[in-house]
Design a protein around this motif. Structure first.
Motif, PDB file in Angstrom:
ATOM      1  N   ARG A  89       0.479  -1.386   0.202  1.00  0.00           N
ATOM      2  CA  ARG A  89       0.173   0.183   0.335  1.00  0.00           C
ATOM      3  C   ARG A  89       0.416   1.129   0.610  1.00  0.00           C
ATOM      4  O   ARG A  89       2.116   1.319   0.493  1.00  0.00           O
ATOM      5  CB  ARG A  89      -0.524   0.267   1.355  1.00  0.00           C
ATOM      6  N   TYR A  90       1.060   2.372  -0.771  1.00  0.00           N
ATOM      7  CA  TYR A  90       1.282   3.649  -1.361  1.00  0.00           C
ATOM      8  C   TYR A  90       0.368   4.646  -0.703  1.00  0.00           C
ATOM      9  O   TYR A  90      -1.042   4.718  -1.108  1.00  0.00           O
ATOM     10  CB  TYR A  90       1.786   3.676  -1.817  1.00  0.00           C
ATOM     11  N   CYS A  98       6.180   5.312   0.505  1.00  0.00           N
ATOM     12  CA  CYS A  98       5.109   6.780  -0.150  1.00  0.00           C
ATOM     13  C   CYS A  98       5.719   7.126  -0.797  1.00  0.00           C
ATOM     14  O   CYS A  98       6.844   7.470  -1.267  1.00  0.00           O
ATOM     15  CB  CYS A  98       5.440   7.761   1.122  1.00  0.00           C
ATOM     16  N   LEU A  99       5.171   8.304  -1.412  1.00  0.00           N
ATOM     17  CA  LEU A  99       5.963   8.767  -2.973  1.00  0.00           C
ATOM     18  C   LEU A  99       5.534   9.934  -2.868  1.00  0.00           C
ATOM     19  O   LEU A  99       4.567  10.802  -2.986  1.00  0.00           O
ATOM     20  CB  LEU A  99       4.525   8.293  -4.347  1.00  0.00           C
ATOM     21  N   ALA A 100       7.325  10.742  -3.123  1.00  0.00           N
ATOM     22  CA  ALA A 100       6.871  12.181  -2.274  1.00  0.00           C
ATOM     23  C   ALA A 100       7.632  13.116  -3.423  1.00  0.00           C
ATOM     24  O   ALA A 100       8.400  12.165  -4.560  1.00  0.00           O
ATOM     25  CB  ALA A 100       7.944  12.055  -1.367  1.00  0.00           C
ATOM     26  N   ARG A 151      11.285   7.751   6.819  1.00  0.00           N
ATOM     27  CA  ARG A 151      12.454   7.203   7.152  1.00  0.00           C
ATOM     28  C   ARG A 151      12.405   6.423   8.129  1.00  0.00           C
ATOM     29  O   ARG A 151      12.804   5.052   8.294  1.00  0.00           O
ATOM     30  CB  ARG A 151      14.113   7.398   6.104  1.00  0.00           C
ATOM     31  N   ALA A 152      12.882   6.721   9.309  1.00  0.00           N
ATOM     32  CA  ALA A 152      13.377   6.991  10.509  1.00  0.00           C
ATOM     33  C   ALA A 152      12.389   5.398  10.892  1.00  0.00           C
ATOM     34  O   ALA A 152      12.272   4.452  12.085  1.00  0.00           O
ATOM     35  CB  ALA A 152      13.303   7.663  11.048  1.00  0.00           C
ATOM     36  N   LEU A 153      10.592   5.827  11.065  1.00  0.00           N
ATOM     37  CA  LEU A 153       9.740   5.134  10.687  1.00  0.00           C
ATOM     38  C   LEU A 153       9.911   3.400  10.303  1.00  0.00           C
ATOM     39  O   LEU A 153       9.005   2.720  10.076  1.00  0.00           O
ATOM     40  CB  LEU A 153       8.485   5.348  10.651  1.00  0.00           C
ATOM     41  N   GLY A 154      10.950   3.473   9.182  1.00  0.00           N
ATOM     42  CA  GLY A 154      11.018   1.896   8.355  1.00  0.00           C
ATOM     43  C   GLY A 154       9.938   2.214   7.268  1.00  0.00           C
ATOM     44  O   GLY A 154      10.068   1.152   6.705  1.00  0.00           O
ATOM     45  N   ILE A 155       9.355   3.886   6.886  1.00  0.00           N
ATOM     46  CA  ILE A 155       8.238   3.187   5.617  1.00  0.00           C
ATOM     47  C   ILE A 155       9.637   3.482   4.350  1.00  0.00           C
ATOM     48  O   ILE A 155       9.995   5.123   3.798  1.00  0.00           O
ATOM     49  CB  ILE A 155       7.297   4.486   5.797  1.00  0.00           C
ATOM     50  N   ASP A 156       9.540   2.828   3.220  1.00  0.00           N
ATOM     51  CA  ASP A 156      10.514   3.264   1.900  1.00  0.00           C
ATOM     52  C   ASP A 156       9.567   4.753   1.466  1.00  0.00           C
ATOM     53  O   ASP A 156       8.730   4.445   1.988  1.00  0.00           O
ATOM     54  CB  ASP A 156      10.173   1.579   1.309  1.00  0.00           C
ATOM     55  N   VAL A 157      10.351   5.182   0.630  1.00  0.00           N
ATOM     56  CA  VAL A 157      10.085   6.601   0.510  1.00  0.00           C
ATOM     57  C   VAL A 157      10.287   6.220  -1.177  1.00  0.00           C
ATOM     58  O   VAL A 157      11.835   6.526  -1.409  1.00  0.00           O
ATOM     59  CB  VAL A 157      10.643   7.820   1.075  1.00  0.00           C
TER      60      VAL A 157
END
Length: 268
Positions: free
Chosen positions: A28-29, A87-89, A103-109
């Motif tokens: 999910r993104y 997340c798509l930034a 990123r600190a929470l381990g979510i790929d960006v």
């Protein structure tokens, strides 16, 4: 006989389930820019989006997605509540502090970047790879450049009108030469005009007139200062209102904008 029929139905259901894509294991993104939301749908991956920022209105399906704040001020609490895998930034738009926290929470960006048409095409391809759709990304990238190159070939050698793109009327903000809008104008056979090298510049009416534009593109949804603007500009300057959703987003739809602009600058 009834038992045999029930077993047959159960077997058919199992076979059908195996043939369908497994959505339970899909990632999910959350998109953090309307242009990225558009691009994800253009790649056929809109079903993987769990959220999107305000003003995400293309395609219509995007209107149903939960909102996570604006693209320049995303709401971290709302993003985390959606439990995204990635997340798509948008580079230079999504706040760096938000990216660091994700990123600190381990979510790929994934960081979408690019100003030139070639850089944007590369980002379309890379987004496809990030979302597990490499072939769709390659096709979107190739098709985008194919359309851009066709416009370049049609306008090659023709006189280039000086084009000023006004993204906001009050205060006046214009697109710089090295923004994706500036590069789209250039791809369409125009010459973007702006002072200095700043991407988005506040200027006065007098400064705009001093740039001697042949054409002004007005993207602002609000009221254009037509009377004051026309008084300050050279008499032969033409002003066109352009849909900001067409020219104002670095998505595959920007190729439509380049075709549109080429027809304005160099009508058949």
């Amino acid at each position: 006989m009834v038992l045999r029929a029930l077993r047959a139905l159960a077997l058919a259901a199992l076979l059908l389930a195996a043939a369908l894509p497994c959505r339970a294991g899909q990632k999910r993104y959350v998109s953090l820019a309307p242009s990225i939301t558009e691009t994800a749908y253009a790649l056929g991956m809109g079903r993987l989006l769990a959220g999107t920022p305000e003003f995400s209105n293309h395609p219509p399906e995007a209107l149903e997605l939960p909102r996570v704040g604006s693209y320049f001020n995303p709401n971290l609490e709302k993003i985390l509540a959606l439990k995204p895998d990635g997340c798509l930034a948008l580079k230079d738009s999504t706040p760096p502090a938000t990216l660091e926290r994700l990123r600190a929470l381990g979510i790929d960006v994934f960081l979408f970047r690019g100003q030139t048409m070639e850089e944007l095409a590369r980002s379309f391809r890379e987004l496809g790879e990030f979302m597990g759709a490499p072939e769709q990304g390659r096709r979107a990238s190739a098709r985008f450049l194919e359309r851009i190159d066709a416009v370049r070939a049609r306008t090659e050698g023709r006189p280039r009108p000086r084009v000023l793109c006004m993204v906001q009327s009050s205060p006046m903000i214009i697109a710089g030469k090295n923004t994706f809008i500036g590069h789209a104008i250039r791809a369409a056979g125009g010459e973007p005009v702006a002072p200095g090298s700043t991407q988005w510049t506040h200027i006065s009416l007098e400064q705009a007139a001093g740039l001697r534009p042949d054409i002004i593109l007005a993207l602002d949804h609000g009221r254009m200062p037509k009377k004051n603007l026309k008084t300050a500009l050279p008499r032969n300057t033409r002003i066109f209102r352009v849909d900001p959703d067409l020219l104002g987003r670095p998505s595959p739809k920007l190729a439509d904008a380049v075709v549109f602009l080429a027809n304005l600058f160099h009508p058949y």
